[in-house]
Design an enzyme around this catalytic site. Structure first.
Site: not given
Length: 272
Positions: A2-3
């Site tokens: 996840p960014e």
DNA sequence: ATAATAACCTGAGGGC
DNA sequence: TGCCCTCAGGTTATTA
């Protein structure tokens, strides 16, 4: 995995189920994530969660006696499930809630983290020295211009440095550089003021759009309701090596910078 | 002080 | 089918 967009989508997904709700029990099945989960995490039990916040890629669950600091690492995933849902492989932590739901943390690679602080979490060593949030006015073209003047590091890994700006990981760094027509290998201090403005604008645009689309689902990531994120359909360069550039049709090329793959269009993103 | 890189961990996919 | 290699959305700790 996840960014920033995926973490923000996770925050938006869990918040309605957590805010103002009492934690009944915290179940730790695998205490060894990136760091051991501290025993103090059980201080959540019997207390209401009064605010769910995001700083960089960290989620902060504020409770009466302190705050839980949660990071999803590369493969972490959060889901809201009915109480009693059987755990499966890599379901390391459950936070059982008084509303009949549970927050489940699933993380095959265990690069994620669950920590506890009784102080202001923003003063925690992990959060204290981080750069500005990309979607605030503090992150401006002028800021990027000034910060980049003395660095000879390639712009892509430089942009992914959390001391410069938080939340920009490999996918969105590639996308933003493409949008701004900047070659990933350009030395940071060679960017013009105009290019800094363009790059900041591109970062903000790509992150905001990805949040709107529910994030990018490649493998692990899913929203907390189990649905995928749809931004993958809008990726222009990431994962598209060899395919034609959407602007000029020249095949996209790939190089490695700091052990991360960088995909770019040699025509639209010239070295100079 | 700054900058590159090694390490943490599991799983998927490709080549043989 | 299986073995070996590489790669994957992150970030800290170590080394140069």
């Amino acid at each position: 995995m996840p960014e920033l967009p995926e973490v923000e989508v996770s925050r938006l997904g869990i918040t309605p189920w957590l805010e103002g709700v009492v934690v009944q029990r915290v179940i730790i099945r695998h205490p060894r994530l990136r760091w051991p989960i501290p025993a103090e995490i059980h201080l959540l039990e019997g207390q209401p969660l009064h605010k769910i916040e995001r700083r960089a890629k960290y989620l902060l669950l504020h409770s009466t006696l302190g705050a839980a600091i949660l990071h999803l690492g590369m493969s972490g995933r959060l889901r809201i499930l009915p109480a009693g849902t059987p755990a499966e492989k890599h379901d390391h932590v459950d936070i059982e809630l008084a509303n009949g739901k549970l927050l489940r943390f699933h993380d095959p690679r265990r690069f994620g983290a669950l920590l506890w602080t009784s102080e202001d979490p923003f003063q925690h060593p992990l959060l204290k020295n981080m750069g500005p949030e990309p979607l605030t006015e503090t992150f401006s073209g002028d800021y990027l211009w000034q910060r980049s003047r003395k660095s000879i590091t390639a712009i892509k890994p430089w942009l992914m440095n959390n001391h410069v700006v938080v939340g920009v990981g490999n996918i969105y760094a590639n996308e933003a550089l493409f949008m701004a027509h900047i070659h990933p290998k350009r030395s940071a201090n060679t960017l013009s003021h105009e290019e800094c403005l363009l790059l900041v604008k591109a970062v903000k645009e790509v992150l905001a759009r990805a949040i709107e689309q529910g994030g990018t689902t490649l493998r692990d990531f899913m929203r907390t309701d189990g649905k995928p994120g749809y931004f993958v359909q809008e990726l222009q360069v990431y994962g598209r090596t060899g395919l034609p550039c959407s602007v000029c049709m020249h095949p996209l090329e790939e190089l490695r910078l700091g052990q991360r793959s960088s995909v770019y269009c040699p025509v639209c993103q010239p070295m100079r």
